[in-house]
Motif scaffolding. Structure first.
Motif, PDB file in Angstrom:
ATOM      1  N   ILE A   1       0.836  -1.206   0.000  1.00 26.06           N
ATOM      2  CA  ILE A   1       0.000   0.000   0.000  1.00 26.06           C
ATOM      3  C   ILE A   1       0.867   1.251   0.000  1.00 26.06           C
ATOM      4  CG2 ILE A   1      -1.554   1.368   1.459  1.00 26.06           C
ATOM      5  CD1 ILE A   1      -2.888  -1.326   2.252  1.00 26.06           C
ATOM      6  N   LYS A   2       1.931   1.264   0.825  1.00 27.58           N
ATOM      7  CA  LYS A   2       2.839   2.421   0.858  1.00 27.58           C
ATOM      8  C   LYS A   2       3.558   2.599  -0.484  1.00 27.58           C
ATOM      9  CE  LYS A   2       3.782   2.500   5.838  1.00 27.58           C
ATOM     10  NZ  LYS A   2       4.822   2.310   6.893  1.00 27.58           N
ATOM     11  N   THR A   3       3.884   1.490  -1.136  1.00 32.01           N
ATOM     12  CA  THR A   3       4.555   1.564  -2.439  1.00 32.01           C
ATOM     13  C   THR A   3       3.636   2.191  -3.474  1.00 32.01           C
ATOM     14  OG1 THR A   3       5.898  -0.389  -1.949  1.00 32.01           O
ATOM     15  CG2 THR A   3       5.666   0.226  -4.260  1.00 32.01           C
TER      16      THR A   3
ATOM     17  N   GLN B   1      -4.198   6.835   7.230  1.00 34.39           N
ATOM     18  CA  GLN B   1      -3.153   7.846   7.303  1.00 34.39           C
ATOM     19  C   GLN B   1      -2.831   8.411   5.928  1.00 34.39           C
ATOM     20  OE1 GLN B   1      -1.229   8.835  10.443  1.00 34.39           O
ATOM     21  NE2 GLN B   1      -1.306  10.473   8.934  1.00 34.39           N
ATOM     22  N   ILE B   2      -2.758   7.556   4.931  1.00 29.82           N
ATOM     23  CA  ILE B   2      -2.449   8.012   3.566  1.00 29.82           C
ATOM     24  C   ILE B   2      -3.556   8.920   3.038  1.00 29.82           C
ATOM     25  CG2 ILE B   2      -2.221   7.239   1.169  1.00 29.82           C
ATOM     26  CD1 ILE B   2      -0.736   4.766   2.276  1.00 29.82           C
TER      27      ILE B   2
ATOM     28  N   LEU C   1      -2.953   5.859  -5.939  1.00 30.59           N
ATOM     29  CA  LEU C   1      -3.842   5.706  -4.783  1.00 30.59           C
ATOM     30  C   LEU C   1      -4.984   4.742  -5.065  1.00 30.59           C
ATOM     31  CD1 LEU C   1      -4.043   9.386  -3.472  1.00 30.59           C
ATOM     32  CD2 LEU C   1      -2.664   7.513  -2.602  1.00 30.59           C
ATOM     33  N   ASP C   2      -5.482   4.757  -6.299  1.00 29.01           N
ATOM     34  CA  ASP C   2      -6.590   3.859  -6.638  1.00 29.01           C
ATOM     35  C   ASP C   2      -6.182   2.397  -6.470  1.00 29.01           C
ATOM     36  OD1 ASP C   2      -8.193   5.996  -7.196  1.00 29.01           O
ATOM     37  OD2 ASP C   2      -7.848   5.961  -9.353  1.00 29.01           O
ATOM     38  N   GLU C   3      -4.947   2.073  -6.862  1.00 26.49           N
ATOM     39  CA  GLU C   3      -4.475   0.699  -6.716  1.00 26.49           C
ATOM     40  C   GLU C   3      -4.256   0.344  -5.244  1.00 26.49           C
ATOM     41  OE1 GLU C   3      -1.596  -0.766  -9.763  1.00 26.49           O
ATOM     42  OE2 GLU C   3      -1.648   1.313 -10.435  1.00 26.49           O
TER      43      GLU C   3
ATOM     44  N   LYS D   1      -7.860  13.440   1.381  1.00 24.91           N
ATOM     45  CA  LYS D   1      -9.027  12.743   0.829  1.00 24.91           C
ATOM     46  C   LYS D   1      -9.879  12.235   1.997  1.00 24.91           C
ATOM     47  CE  LYS D   1      -6.725  11.417  -3.483  1.00 24.91           C
ATOM     48  NZ  LYS D   1      -7.538  12.298  -4.342  1.00 24.91           N
ATOM     49  N   LEU D   2     -10.505  13.189   2.687  1.00 28.02           N
ATOM     50  CA  LEU D   2     -11.251  12.845   3.895  1.00 28.02           C
ATOM     51  C   LEU D   2     -12.516  12.044   3.586  1.00 28.02           C
ATOM     52  CD1 LEU D   2     -10.924  16.063   6.093  1.00 28.02           C
ATOM     53  CD2 LEU D   2      -9.563  13.981   6.112  1.00 28.02           C
TER      54      LEU D   2
END
Length: 499
Positions: A87-89, A123-124, A96-98, A130-131
């Motif tokens: 996810i961080k990668t 967190q991301i 972000l969609d992936e 993107k609340l």
């Protein structure tokens, strides 16, 4: 590619083999080949995690995605940390969609607990502002059995809302905690108190403080000082000095459980006699420190809070009081002080803290402290001095330079056009199997080419390619131009063709 395959292969053996490869694609080839060489062998969760981590760190996203799909098909048990890495990668690459898609598909994997990946996604999304997405993920996942630790998730959301000046919504989340079966901790109160005060909602902030008296501060914890201080200073800033002084008395009695003899000796009314607000706030801070039960936690929390706000003089007074009471500053306090001094550009004083104050306090400087100092020195254009600290670290027992240390130095030396020194540091870095990112390689190779150091430039170019990293076109152009300018056109083509 030569690999010494063992007679019997285990996932642990394979993990060690692929970690030893500099090129992530070579590691992936070995990873895939293992199944064909050993028909009875099966990948497990840890070896998948190793391979995904290697591909993620080298930004080989397409290949990483293929391995993740293979892990799902194998249905082997895997830990939540695998998805955190992926996810961080994705997020770091702007995909972000992936990242969201992977998180939503975790139930299709053999993963029991997804708490960390859930918090990572929150967190991301918060960092990317993107609340709405964060709220949707929260609603969909928060009450699921896969998420076991909920308080951190709620704190993340409250912090995001407070940063957006929506402390009223954060207060609603805070009030819902009891109904969700989790109870606010000290961080919850600190986040919400700061948000309410920044938004000027002092009435709600005062009531929040009273709730602390019976929930968090029943035993009078010194760490609560920073939360109390937030409200008291906000009251002063809004012209409500008398309310702040009155509340200070209650804090000393109920929140910090100060002994009666101490409360009698401390006249909090003197705080209201100071005409300037900053003077009043200083007296309040002193009252909190001297009026409460002396504790290492209380002094440390107050000092770190003040250093983080850049109030170095006030924080230093806390350290003096701390030592007077017989307490020694802990590493985190020194870290905060060094960081504050470096932010102010006072790197010479920061050096004194590391070289003298920490030694006198029997506190061994850690790698983290050194990295903060090195970063401060490099930001001031003192990379040569920073290099001296690298030598000191190598002689200090229990303090080994890490990847961040080398990256700070190499990048700074390149910025200052000290490419030969940067090449030498990178050589030390590579001996420890720490590999820089593509941008660092690009910058160094271009710099060495412009400095007429074609041999070193080609050497690092070959090293870069051996790791599966792709140089920018400008790197090839600068290297070719520098070699051609020396008259070695044929040699240039031969070396570039060989790369």
């Amino acid at each position: 590619m030569t690999v010494r395959w063992p007679r019997v292969l285990t996932p642990t053996d394979l993990s060690q083999i692929i970690r030893a490869q500099k090129n992530p694609l070579t590691a992936l080839q070995i990873f895939n080949e293992a199944k064909y060489k050993y028909p009875n062998y099966r990948h497990n969760g840890p070896v998948y995690a190793t391979m995904i981590g290697i591909l993620g760190n080298s930004q080989r996203i397409t290949e990483m995605k293929e391995v993740i799909d293979q892990m799902r098909e194998d249905s082997c048990e895997c830990k939540d940390s695998v998805f955190v890495t992926a996810i961080k990668t994705y997020a770091g690459a702007g995909r972000l969609d992936e990242a969201i898609s992977l998180y939503e598909n975790i139930p299709r994997f053999n993963c029991v607990n997804s708490t960390e990946s859930f918090n990572t996604m929150l967190q991301i999304m918060v960092n990317e502002s993107k609340l709405e997405v964060a709220h949707r993920l929260f609603v969909e996942s928060f009450c699921g059995w896969e998420v076991t630790s909920r308080i951190r998730s709620m704190n993340l959301l409250m912090k995001a809302l407070c940063q957006k000046s929506q402390s009223d919504l954060a207060l609603q989340i805070f009030q819902e905690m009891d109904y969700q079966g989790c109870y606010p901790n000290r961080e919850s109160y600190a986040i919400l108190m700061k948000g309410l005060c920044q938004d000027g909602r002092l009435y709600e902030a005062t009531h929040l403080l009273y709730s602390m008296f019976w929930r968090i501060s029943q035993k009078g914890s010194g760490e609560d000082i920073v939360i109390y201080r937030t409200l008291l200073e906000a009251l002063c800033d809004n012209g409500k000095t008398e309310e702040a002084v009155e509340l200070l008395g209650k804090i000393l009695r109920k929140g910090l459980k100060a002994p009666k003899r101490c409360c009698h000796r401390l006249d909090v009314r003197q705080c209201s006699n100071v005409e300037d607000i900053e003077g009043t706030k200083r007296l309040i801070n002193e009252a909190l420190i001297k009026g409460g039960i002396p504790s290492l936690a209380g002094y440390s929390a107050m000092a770190v809070d003040l250093y983080n706000e850049g109030k170095i003089v006030d924080a230093d007074k806390v350290l003096i009081e701390m030592r007077t009471r017989g307490f020694r500053p802990i590493p985190s306090t020194y870290e905060a002080k060094v960081a504050a001094l470096c932010r102010e550009g006072k790197v010479d004083i920061a050096r004194k803290v590391v070289e003298e104050d920490m030694v006198e306090g029997n506190c061994v400087p850690s790698v983290r402290v050194y990295n903060i100092l090195l970063n401060g020195l490099c930001n001031e254009g003192k990379s040569a001095l920073a290099l001296e600290y690298l030598k000191k670290m190598s002689k200090q027992v229990g303090c080994v330079a890490d990847k961040e240390t080398y990256v700070i130095l190499v990048d700074a030396l390149c910025r200052e056009s000290k490419f030969i020194e940067a090449s030498q540091v990178l050589e030390q870095m590579s001996i420890k199997s720490y590999w820089p990112c593509v941008d660092t390689y690009n910058s160094l190779i271009r710099g060495l080419s412009s400095a007429g150091r074609q041999y070193e430039a080609v050497m690092w170019l070959e090293e870069m390619i051996s790791q599966g990293k792709r140089p920018e076109i400008s790197v090839w152009n600068s290297l070719a131009a520098s070699v051609c300018n020396l008259g070695g056109i044929d040699d240039a083509f031969d070396r570039l063709r060989g790369s």
